[in-house]
Design a protein around this motif. Structure first.
Motif, PDB file in Angstrom:
ATOM      1  N   PRO A 158      -6.888   0.403   2.867  1.00 19.05           N
ATOM      2  CA  PRO A 158      -5.807  -0.574   2.902  1.00 19.05           C
ATOM      3  C   PRO A 158      -5.995  -1.489   4.108  1.00 19.05           C
ATOM      4  O   PRO A 158      -6.370  -1.027   5.190  1.00 19.05           O
ATOM      5  CB  PRO A 158      -4.548   0.288   3.059  1.00 19.05           C
ATOM      6  CG  PRO A 158      -4.946   1.643   2.585  1.00 19.05           C
ATOM      7  CD  PRO A 158      -6.397   1.785   2.924  1.00 19.05           C
ATOM      8  N   CYS A 159      -5.782  -2.771   3.941  1.00 16.80           N
ATOM      9  CA  CYS A 159      -5.991  -3.716   5.037  1.00 16.80           C
ATOM     10  C   CYS A 159      -4.959  -3.480   6.131  1.00 16.80           C
ATOM     11  O   CYS A 159      -3.752  -3.476   5.870  1.00 16.80           O
ATOM     12  CB  CYS A 159      -5.890  -5.155   4.528  1.00 16.80           C
ATOM     13  SG  CYS A 159      -7.106  -5.528   3.230  1.00 16.80           S
ATOM     14  N   ASN A 217       0.847  -1.184   0.000  1.00 15.52           N
ATOM     15  CA  ASN A 217       0.000   0.000   0.000  1.00 15.52           C
ATOM     16  C   ASN A 217       0.889   1.243   0.000  1.00 15.52           C
ATOM     17  O   ASN A 217       1.639   1.484   0.964  1.00 15.52           O
ATOM     18  CB  ASN A 217      -0.921   0.006   1.226  1.00 15.52           C
ATOM     19  CG  ASN A 217      -1.917  -1.129   1.186  1.00 15.52           C
ATOM     20  OD1 ASN A 217      -2.624  -1.301   0.205  1.00 15.52           O
ATOM     21  ND2 ASN A 217      -1.964  -1.932   2.241  1.00 15.52           N
ATOM     22  N   ASP A 218       0.836   2.007  -1.072  1.00 12.27           N
ATOM     23  CA  ASP A 218       1.631   3.228  -1.212  1.00 12.27           C
ATOM     24  C   ASP A 218       0.925   4.337  -0.431  1.00 12.27           C
ATOM     25  O   ASP A 218      -0.175   4.773  -0.796  1.00 12.27           O
ATOM     26  CB  ASP A 218       1.756   3.595  -2.692  1.00 12.27           C
ATOM     27  CG  ASP A 218       2.699   4.760  -2.945  1.00 12.27           C
ATOM     28  OD1 ASP A 218       2.714   5.698  -2.131  1.00 12.27           O
ATOM     29  OD2 ASP A 218       3.410   4.735  -3.959  1.00 12.27           O
ATOM     30  N   LEU A 219       1.557   4.828   0.640  1.00 10.38           N
ATOM     31  CA  LEU A 219       0.890   5.751   1.553  1.00 10.38           C
ATOM     32  C   LEU A 219       0.847   7.186   1.048  1.00 10.38           C
ATOM     33  O   LEU A 219       0.162   8.012   1.645  1.00 10.38           O
ATOM     34  CB  LEU A 219       1.563   5.697   2.929  1.00 10.38           C
ATOM     35  CG  LEU A 219       1.615   4.307   3.582  1.00 10.38           C
ATOM     36  CD1 LEU A 219       2.110   4.401   5.017  1.00 10.38           C
ATOM     37  CD2 LEU A 219       0.247   3.627   3.531  1.00 10.38           C
ATOM     38  N   THR A 237      -2.388   4.068  -3.515  1.00  6.25           N
ATOM     39  CA  THR A 237      -2.670   2.954  -4.404  1.00  6.25           C
ATOM     40  C   THR A 237      -2.141   1.673  -3.777  1.00  6.25           C
ATOM     41  O   THR A 237      -1.327   1.706  -2.858  1.00  6.25           O
ATOM     42  CB  THR A 237      -2.008   3.152  -5.775  1.00  6.25           C
ATOM     43  OG1 THR A 237      -0.588   3.297  -5.596  1.00  6.25           O
ATOM     44  CG2 THR A 237      -2.570   4.376  -6.485  1.00  6.25           C
ATOM     45  N   SER A 238      -2.614   0.544  -4.286  1.00  6.38           N
ATOM     46  CA  SER A 238      -2.182  -0.754  -3.777  1.00  6.38           C
ATOM     47  C   SER A 238      -1.764  -1.641  -4.935  1.00  6.38           C
ATOM     48  O   SER A 238      -2.283  -1.541  -6.044  1.00  6.38           O
ATOM     49  CB  SER A 238      -3.315  -1.426  -2.992  1.00  6.38           C
ATOM     50  OG  SER A 238      -3.646  -0.682  -1.848  1.00  6.38           O
ATOM     51  N   GLN A 239      -0.822  -2.515  -4.665  1.00  9.98           N
ATOM     52  CA  GLN A 239      -0.410  -3.513  -5.640  1.00  9.98           C
ATOM     53  C   GLN A 239      -0.033  -4.785  -4.896  1.00  9.98           C
ATOM     54  O   GLN A 239       0.161  -4.772  -3.670  1.00  9.98           O
ATOM     55  CB  GLN A 239       0.774  -3.016  -6.476  1.00  9.98           C
ATOM     56  CG  GLN A 239       2.006  -2.633  -5.650  1.00  9.98           C
ATOM     57  CD  GLN A 239       3.123  -2.098  -6.505  1.00  9.98           C
ATOM     58  OE1 GLN A 239       3.745  -2.835  -7.245  1.00  9.98           O
ATOM     59  NE2 GLN A 239       3.368  -0.781  -6.403  1.00  9.98           N
ATOM     60  N   VAL A 240       0.043  -5.862  -5.626  1.00 13.99           N
ATOM     61  CA  VAL A 240       0.388  -7.155  -5.050  1.00 13.99           C
ATOM     62  C   VAL A 240       1.773  -7.559  -5.533  1.00 13.99           C
ATOM     63  O   VAL A 240       2.074  -7.475  -6.731  1.00 13.99           O
ATOM     64  CB  VAL A 240      -0.649  -8.229  -5.430  1.00 13.99           C
ATOM     65  CG1 VAL A 240      -0.204  -9.603  -4.925  1.00 13.99           C
ATOM     66  CG2 VAL A 240      -2.012  -7.865  -4.856  1.00 13.99           C
TER      67      VAL A 240
END
Length: 565
Positions: free
Chosen positions: A505-506, A394-396, A400-403
């Protein structure tokens, strides 16, 4: 008379030192005032205003912090630095506020600050005089501590300027700094008022290592000399702090000096805007301070443009947005209280990591060079456990989020910039992704407009089988969307009836934990009396596309029951 005064001062110091337990370097015992369990956040007057801070400036700053979102984000201490007092004590030996700068006194000013939901701090020194030649607290520790407590002071910044020069050190100024600071520590404790104790000194110039003994004396301590608002000043402090993590923790923190973000004054009394941090460098400052668990004390002009006066460079909306990044602040204020360390520092390309309370890892890719660069590491190198399903990144800042399926953590980082990831292992036991259909309307639980950014609203919408309508329950209570990259959570983590739910974000917080029940309700795991509900009860208005979803007191209504398909 002067000889008698010196004699009384020596007797007073001797008696006060008798009650001080012996402090040894490297002591692991924490200061037991139960304050600063996370790094203090706030503002200090010196870097912008120097000796020119006034009651009006402090009140305007208070108003801005209360109205701009800074107070609600956690910035709570407003501290006036040196020069706030008269040149001499009164006939009773008490410190006297400068009547021209603070015509209503500091007790009234503290009341004003408190009235805005903030806390008030002042400056002093364990020497005969402060850095600017005003009365110091040496020999007057208890009297000054009692005065501060009576005024409603919540934070004491304690300097040591004149004692740094051996040629100027006289009498009891030659006592070890640890001893002199310990005297004030005990005096503050005897007042019974909770006052955060901050040591502001010049360790390099004074041959001191306050990080080794600071935690038994104070809540925070400087680790190097004054910094200006330049990027070079920031880099120096960062590298000075990287080997001092073991000394910090809840109740006591390594201090990087005031933040330069938004500070257009290069140093007190100067106004060279070319020396200020760029936007990317500002984000680096907050990112690295968060990973290093450093106090977040702004030195900028935190007033509205209309109020700007002596400094003339009020903070911009862009600067303010850096201060208000709640995801970065959450890393800084993480309850585990473990300062981050370096994974690698090569050629100005740095990887820093900080373990967080919920098992996540904050990973900062910090580029201190003048060119964009790719910075890479791995989850294993950052200290995360092996995980067969990969990791969520998770880019703070970009939100955005990526795996990362193979554990690679990498980004192209702008010159002077930082990419700050919150990295979490992906769940290894996730149920099938299903659509959740409201019994009241036959419409599906839906993330608005296929958006994945944190804070995206959750609504009901005609079922279409899209990725934004597919939800997977994990064994640990997450409701995950978008192939497990985002979680359903109560807005701002607040589990109370009427709070909307959003994409987040989790982070394993209580506001993201849900339980699917046999009666087709979905309840908050930590508060089983709260159900996931379509807003508007069972009225027609609550059964149309776009109706928001919230947590609500469970009542058995059809708008609180969901079927899976």
């Amino acid at each position: 008379m002067r000889v008698l005064s010196r004699l009384l001062l020596a007797v007073s110091l001797t008696l006060s030192l008798i009650s001080i337990p012996l402090l040894t370097s490297g002591s692991a015992q924490a200061l037991e005032n139960h304050l600063a369990l996370t790094p203090p956040m706030g503002w200090n007057s010196w870097n912008t205003f120097g000796c020119n801070a006034t009651e009006q400036i402090v009140k305007e700053t208070t108003d801005f912090m209360a109205s701009s979102g800074m107070r609600d984000a956690g910035y709570q201490y407003l501290t006036i630095d040196d020069c706030w007092m008269e040149r001499s004590r009164d006939s009773g030996g008490r410190l006297v506020p400068d009547a021209r700068k603070y015509p209503h006194g500091l007790a009234e000013l503290a009341t004003y600050v408190h009235g805005k939901g903030l806390k008030f701090g002042v400056y002093e020194s364990p020497t005969y005089h402060t850095c600017q030649g005003f009365p110091g607290s040496l020999g007057y520790e208890q009297q000054d501590a009692n005065t501060f407590a009576s005024w409603g002071v919540d934070f004491l910044k304690y300097d040591n300027c004149l004692a740094s020069d051996p040629a100027q050190r006289v009498g009891d100024e030659k006592l070890p700094l640890e001893t002199r600071d310990g005297t004030m520590r005990d005096a503050l404790e005897r007042t019974g008022r909770p006052i955060v104790f901050s040591l502001s000194l010049q360790p390099a110039a004074q041959g001191e290592s306050p990080w080794e003994w600071g935690k038994s004396v104070a809540n925070m301590w400087r680790i190097d000399g004054d910094r200006d608002a330049s990027f070079d000043g920031l880099k120096r402090l960062i590298h000075t702090d990287l080997d001092k993590a073991k000394w910090a923790g809840p109740g006591g923190w390594n201090d990087l000096d005031m933040l330069g973000t938004g500070n257009y004054a290069y140093a007190a009394g100067s106004s060279d805007p070319t020396q200020r941090l760029t936007y990317d460098q500002e984000k680096s400052e907050l990112s690295v301070a968060a990973v290093l668990a450093a106090p977040l004390i702004s030195g900028a002009d935190l007033r509205t443009a209309a109020a700007a006066g002596t400094a003339g460079f009020p903070i911009s909306s862009q600067d303010l947005s850096v201060y208000l990044n709640k995801d970065v602040i959450a890393v800084n204020q993480d309850s585990r209280g473990e300062q981050g360390t370096a994974v690698s520092t090569t050629g100005g390309l740095n990887v820093l990591r900080r373990p967080l309370a919920n098992g996540d890892m904050a990973v900062a890719l910090f580029n201190e060079t003048s060119s964009p660069s790719v910075i890479s590491t791995t989850a294993a190198a950052a200290g995360l456990p092996a995980n067969s399903t990969g990791y969520n990144l998770n880019d703070l800042w970009a939100h955005t989020s990526q795996v990362s399926t193979d554990g690679t953590i990498s980004a192209t980082v702008p010159a002077g910039g930082t990419v700050l990831y919150r990295v979490s292992p992906r769940p290894t036991s996730t149920g099938p992704a299903n659509v959740l259909v409201s019994v009241a309307s036959g419409r599906c639980l839906d993330a608005w407009n296929n958006q994945t950014s944190p804070g995206t609203k959750i609504e009901i919408w005609s079922c279409n089988g899209g990725a934004n309508q597919r939800w997977a329950f994990t064994s640990n209570g997450d409701m995950r969307a978008y192939n497990g990259t985002q979680c359903l959570g109560a807005m701002n983590g607040v589990l109370s009836s009427g709070t909307s739910v959003v994409i987040q974000p989790c982070d394993a917080s209580a506001g993201q934990k849900w339980q699917l029940n046999a009666d087709n309700t979905i309840t908050a795991r930590s508060q089983l009396g709260l159900c996931l509900a379509v807003a508007g009860e069972n009225t027609p208005q609550g059964n149309t596309d776009g109706t928001l979803v919230e947590v609500h007191s469970c009542n058995g209504g059809a708008n609180q029951r969901w079927t899976t398909q």
